[in-house]
Scaffold this motif. Sequence first.
Motif, mmCIF file in Angstrom:
data_model
loop_
_atom_site.group_PDB
_atom_site.id
_atom_site.type_symbol
_atom_site.label_atom_id
_atom_site.label_comp_id
_atom_site.label_asym_id
_atom_site.label_seq_id
_atom_site.Cartn_x
_atom_site.Cartn_y
_atom_site.Cartn_z
ATOM 1 N N ASP A 112 0.856 -1.183 -0.044
ATOM 2 C CA ASP A 112 -0.105 0.027 0.050
ATOM 3 C C ASP A 112 0.893 1.339 0.017
ATOM 4 O O ASP A 112 0.718 2.346 -0.548
ATOM 5 N N ASP A 113 2.136 1.310 0.671
ATOM 6 C CA ASP A 113 2.883 2.425 0.769
ATOM 7 C C ASP A 113 3.587 2.737 -0.332
ATOM 8 O O ASP A 113 3.610 3.961 -0.913
ATOM 9 N N ILE A 114 3.640 1.962 -1.355
ATOM 10 C CA ILE A 114 4.386 2.077 -2.561
ATOM 11 C C ILE A 114 3.155 2.081 -3.798
ATOM 12 O O ILE A 114 3.208 3.222 -4.455
ATOM 13 N N GLN A 115 2.540 1.161 -3.826
ATOM 14 C CA GLN A 115 1.560 1.171 -4.933
ATOM 15 C C GLN A 115 0.194 2.012 -4.541
ATOM 16 O O GLN A 115 -0.088 2.580 -5.718
ATOM 17 N N GLY A 116 -0.308 1.644 -3.532
ATOM 18 C CA GLY A 116 -1.408 2.316 -3.242
ATOM 19 C C GLY A 116 -1.369 4.038 -3.400
ATOM 20 O O GLY A 116 -2.098 4.780 -3.873
ATOM 21 N N THR A 117 -0.390 4.325 -2.756
ATOM 22 C CA THR A 117 -0.133 5.793 -2.627
ATOM 23 C C THR A 117 0.227 6.230 -3.959
ATOM 24 O O THR A 117 -0.442 7.300 -4.519
ATOM 25 N N ALA A 118 1.112 5.551 -4.873
ATOM 26 C CA ALA A 118 1.374 6.028 -6.164
ATOM 27 C C ALA A 118 0.332 6.061 -7.139
ATOM 28 O O ALA A 118 0.068 6.988 -7.890
ATOM 29 N N ALA A 119 -0.705 4.896 -7.029
ATOM 30 C CA ALA A 119 -1.673 5.080 -8.015
ATOM 31 C C ALA A 119 -2.623 6.214 -7.674
ATOM 32 O O ALA A 119 -3.026 6.851 -8.613
ATOM 33 N N THR A 120 -2.963 6.560 -6.296
ATOM 34 C CA THR A 120 -3.554 7.641 -5.994
ATOM 35 C C THR A 120 -2.946 8.959 -6.577
ATOM 36 O O THR A 120 -3.514 9.976 -7.028
ATOM 37 N N VAL A 121 -1.763 8.961 -6.468
ATOM 38 C CA VAL A 121 -0.878 10.310 -6.844
ATOM 39 C C VAL A 121 -0.909 10.491 -8.145
ATOM 40 O O VAL A 121 -1.103 11.680 -8.903
#
Length: 169
Positions: free
Chosen positions: A85-94
């Motif tokens: 979530d830290d890497i992919q979840g945040t990145a997808a949202t950004v």
Amino acid sequence: FHPRRVLPAVIDVGTNNEKLKADPRYLGLRSPRLEGEEYYDLIDEFMAAIKLRWPRALIQFEDFQSKHAIKLLQRYKKEYLMFNDDIQGTAATVLAGLYGAMKVQGLGPEAIKDQVFVVCGAGSAGSGVLLTIRNAMTRRYGLTNEEAGNRFYIIDERGLISKARSNLA
């Protein structure tokens, strides 16, 4: 995925923080933090046990140390249904936010290749954001890794992070 079918799991690998070890309210292991192969063996065992019991489970990693987060994604991405979530979840949202901001400006998604980015922090979330935006620039819009990389600046509490920094690992 229904919330009733979620099983939170905490993997305590110890701590090297002496202040925490001395705190009587600290609930974690007071042993030295696992590192190296011992650490990866434990995570391997956990992943195998989850897959054995729930073969179709989606495993979400949360708050793993930056030095392990990307390695673990690479290690497990072909064998397990999982994400960090830290890497992919945040990145997808950004990335979605960037595309939305460009749309508001009357720009198409391809305009991302012309943007310059300043990112605060180089932890797992910041690194994931950088990699995701860079991948969009290279895979979708034709920039080389070097061209895309030249569009990013990373800062932390000490200022701009560059190759000239003496404290880089």
